[in-house]
Design a protein around this motif. Structure first.
Motif, PDB file in Angstrom:
ATOM      1  N   UNK A  79       0.833  -1.218   0.000  1.00 24.99           N
ATOM      2  CA  UNK A  79       0.000   0.000   0.000  1.00 24.99           C
ATOM      3  C   UNK A  79       0.861   1.259   0.000  1.00 24.99           C
ATOM      4  N   UNK A  80       2.195   1.065  -0.080  1.00 25.32           N
ATOM      5  CA  UNK A  80       3.111   2.197   0.058  1.00 25.32           C
ATOM      6  C   UNK A  80       2.946   3.270  -1.011  1.00 25.32           C
ATOM      7  N   UNK A  81       3.405   4.472  -0.657  1.00 28.38           N
ATOM      8  CA  UNK A  81       3.406   5.604  -1.593  1.00 28.38           C
ATOM      9  C   UNK A  81       4.772   5.623  -2.272  1.00 28.38           C
ATOM     10  N   UNK A  82       4.775   5.466  -3.594  1.00 25.20           N
ATOM     11  CA  UNK A  82       6.033   5.451  -4.347  1.00 25.20           C
ATOM     12  C   UNK A  82       6.341   6.885  -4.746  1.00 25.20           C
ATOM     13  N   UNK A  83       7.242   7.552  -3.999  1.00 24.56           N
ATOM     14  CA  UNK A  83       7.439   8.986  -4.213  1.00 24.56           C
ATOM     15  C   UNK A  83       8.888   9.379  -3.926  1.00 24.56           C
ATOM     16  N   UNK A  84       9.416  10.263  -4.738  1.00 27.13           N
ATOM     17  CA  UNK A  84      10.728  10.895  -4.524  1.00 27.13           C
ATOM     18  C   UNK A  84      11.787   9.908  -4.038  1.00 27.13           C
ATOM     19  N   UNK A  85      12.147   8.976  -4.925  1.00 27.86           N
ATOM     20  CA  UNK A  85      13.231   8.036  -4.655  1.00 27.86           C
ATOM     21  C   UNK A  85      13.010   7.176  -3.426  1.00 27.86           C
ATOM     22  N   UNK A  86      11.766   6.871  -3.144  1.00 31.77           N
ATOM     23  CA  UNK A  86      11.545   5.984  -2.006  1.00 31.77           C
ATOM     24  C   UNK A  86      10.118   5.500  -1.929  1.00 31.77           C
ATOM     25  N   UNK A  87       9.933   4.507  -1.072  1.00 28.93           N
ATOM     26  CA  UNK A  87       8.610   3.949  -0.862  1.00 28.93           C
ATOM     27  C   UNK A  87       8.227   4.262   0.588  1.00 28.93           C
ATOM     28  N   UNK A  88       7.101   4.983   0.755  1.00 28.53           N
ATOM     29  CA  UNK A  88       6.731   5.443   2.093  1.00 28.53           C
ATOM     30  C   UNK A  88       5.531   4.645   2.598  1.00 28.53           C
ATOM     31  N   UNK A  89       5.680   4.093   3.806  1.00 24.95           N
ATOM     32  CA  UNK A  89       4.592   3.349   4.411  1.00 24.95           C
ATOM     33  C   UNK A  89       3.487   4.334   4.795  1.00 24.95           C
ATOM     34  N   UNK A  90       2.243   4.058   4.374  1.00 25.30           N
ATOM     35  CA  UNK A  90       1.188   5.035   4.638  1.00 25.30           C
ATOM     36  C   UNK A  90       0.649   4.977   6.067  1.00 25.30           C
ATOM     37  N   UNK A  91       1.154   4.042   6.899  1.00 27.75           N
ATOM     38  CA  UNK A  91       0.627   3.939   8.266  1.00 27.75           C
ATOM     39  C   UNK A  91       1.169   5.076   9.134  1.00 27.75           C
ATOM     40  N   UNK A  92       2.516   5.173   9.222  1.00 25.94           N
ATOM     41  CA  UNK A  92       3.108   6.263  10.019  1.00 25.94           C
ATOM     42  C   UNK A  92       4.220   6.981   9.271  1.00 25.94           C
ATOM     43  N   UNK A  93       4.315   6.730   7.960  1.00 27.12           N
ATOM     44  CA  UNK A  93       5.200   7.539   7.123  1.00 27.12           C
ATOM     45  C   UNK A  93       6.653   7.132   7.049  1.00 27.12           C
ATOM     46  N   UNK A  94       7.036   5.960   7.564  1.00 32.39           N
ATOM     47  CA  UNK A  94       8.434   5.546   7.401  1.00 32.39           C
ATOM     48  C   UNK A  94       8.719   5.361   5.902  1.00 32.39           C
ATOM     49  N   UNK A 102      16.054   2.336   5.434  1.00 33.41           N
ATOM     50  CA  UNK A 102      15.077   3.321   5.898  1.00 33.41           C
ATOM     51  C   UNK A 102      15.737   4.712   5.821  1.00 33.41           C
ATOM     52  N   UNK A 103      15.047   5.664   5.213  1.00 39.05           N
ATOM     53  CA  UNK A 103      15.653   7.001   5.038  1.00 39.05           C
ATOM     54  C   UNK A 103      14.834   8.101   5.708  1.00 39.05           C
ATOM     55  N   UNK A 104      13.707   7.754   6.308  1.00 36.79           N
ATOM     56  CA  UNK A 104      12.936   8.779   7.023  1.00 36.79           C
ATOM     57  C   UNK A 104      11.997   8.109   8.021  1.00 36.79           C
ATOM     58  N   UNK A 105      12.066   8.563   9.257  1.00 37.14           N
ATOM     59  CA  UNK A 105      11.073   8.190  10.268  1.00 37.14           C
ATOM     60  C   UNK A 105      10.533   9.511  10.795  1.00 37.14           C
TER      61      UNK A 105
END
Ligand code: FES
Ligand SMILES: [Fe+2]
Length: 428
Positions: A79-94, A102-105
């Motif tokens: 269900x991730x968001x494929x955006x700006x060189x990464x895949x972001x988990x839509x639950x809490x944004x990791x 992992x490049x953002x928490x």
């Protein structure tokens, strides 16, 4: 017949199992390149060797194959968001990059360095031909990229499809090794199917239903030679290649494309059957491609929205008893691929090989099982690289050839059993 523990050894391919390790020595087809058609396209769930993975393609077009589940609290990154060189988990944004790092928490201050400690499992994913390939073994043992001829010829000369088969990989592979069943299960198909009909070899096939088999070891696996009577005391040989652990190549008929399969475990009760067709020296014709897209030859028509065939176990493969009785199809099931698939799925998810009664035409299967067990043991106990990993083992062809009565096929067809750039397959 096998002992139960031998059947378990051959059929189980999860992480840490001997056969699982053997499969993880190879580059395996993971998905069709067309499943990730553009940068930032939706990710695709991929289950291979009982591991649940996620394939995706980032903003710069880098292919990624990572653990399907978020390292935070485990939701599916599908269900991730494929955006700006990464895949972001839509639950809490990791957010993860293509390597699984992992490049953002967002809830943690960047200076904490927390996200640098989080990395998902990831495997290489590489495009070659129309396939994205992965290698799931130890990084220091990664072999050179695969060199299967169908994946290296120009794109207009090759076609590949895949389908879900709802049984263990080994009983699917064993159908590919056992070419004696062609005279029975597929007998109605040879002169109907547009990718098989019109071959002299069909007449030999149908005229001699008691072929003599000679199986010999090759560097990468086995040669399975099926000998049938031809004219003037000569023999018609169909020589199938099995390259370990899970590739079979089938000799072409007339000027039709040459084909083959990968039999890839999804888990222990399901597999992917990959079906390729290519011509070594000419583009495929429009008619051939349309026939393949419409389920002819090795290919199938799909149920809507997936890789399962339209005729499947839930509708009893649309078996046609009248066609069976009339001899139009031998099994009542239509089409090469679904005849194989239906027969093999109906054995149950993992056939009980302690109960079988093998005959001489099963020699190829017997030798393949023993070679697999031997190679798995050598890998686990001595770290020996299994046959089939070396690209030289992959540069081979199946062949259909008429030979004098006294010829030893593996010697007489030595050249025809290799990839010969610029030259067509040996075909009858
Ligand atoms: S579960 Fe993925 S960010 Fe929380
Ligand atoms: Fe078959």
């Amino acid at each position: 017949m096998l002992r139960q523990e031998q059947n378990d050894l051959l059929t189980q391919t999860g992480a840490g199992t001997p056969m699982g390790r053997l499969f993880r020595s190879n580059w395996l087809p993971a998905l069709l390149a067309s499943e990730l058609p553009e940068n930032e396209c939706p990710p695709v769930r991929v289950k291979l060797l009982s591991e649940r993975l996620l394939a995706w393609r980032d903003t710069q077009g880098r292919y990624s194959l990572i653990d399907e589940f978020c390292a935070h609290r485990g939701t599916s990154l599908w269900v991730g968001r494929n955006e700006e060189d990464g895949l972001r988990c839509p639950y809490h944004g990791w957010k993860y990059d293509w390597s699984g790092q992992c490049i953002d928490v967002p809830s943690e201050p960047p200076e904490s360095g927390f996200c640098q400690k989080i990395k998902l499992k990831s495997y290489p994913l590489v495009k070659r031909g129309d396939v994205l390939w992965t290698y799931m073994g130890p990084p220091d043992k990664q072999p050179p990229l695969p060199e299967w001829e169908f994946a290296t010829v120009p794109p207009e000369q090759t076609y590949i499809s895949k389908r879900l088969q709802e049984c263990n990989w080994l009983q699917a592979l064993e159908g590919g090794i056992d070419s004696s069943h062609t005279s029975w299960l597929h007998r109605g198909e040879l002169e109907i199917d547009p990718l098989h009909r019109g071959s002299k070899g069909n007449q030999y096939n149908l005229g001699d239903a008691r072929p003599h088999f000679e199986v010999v070891e090759s560097p990468g696996g086995l040669l399975i030679g099926a000998r049938r009577n031809a004219e003037s005391g000569k023999y018609y040989w169909r020589i199938t290649q099995w390259i370990m652990p899970c590739v079979t190549m089938i000799a072409p008929r007339a000027d039709h494309p040459a084909g083959g399969h990968f039999w890839i475990p999804i888990d222990d009760e399901n597999c992917w059957v990959w079906n390729w067709d290519y011509h070594a020296v000419r583009p495929l014709t429009r008619d051939e491609v349309v026939a393949m897209e419409n389920g002819a030859g090795r290919h199938v028509i799909y149920e809507q929205g997936g890789w399962r065939a339209h005729n499947n176990k839930d509708n009893d493969y649309l078996i046609d008893r009248a066609a069976q009785k009339a001899g139009i199809t031998y099994s009542g099931i239509a089409g090469f691929a679904m005849q194989d698939s239906g027969i093999q799925e109906l054995m149950g998810p993992i056939v009980d090989r302690t109960k079988e009664n093998l005959v001489s035409t099963d020699n190829g299967i017997i030798m393949a099982r023993h070679r697999l067990m031997r190679a798995a043991k050598a890998l686990v106990e001595h770290g020996e690289i299994p046959p089939g990993v070396d690209p030289a083992h992959q540069r081979v062809r199946a062949a259909a050839i008429v030979l004098p009565a006294d010829a030893v096929y593996k010697d007489a067809a030595r050249e025809e059993l290799k990839v010969r750039p610029g030259l067509s397959h040996a075909r009858v």
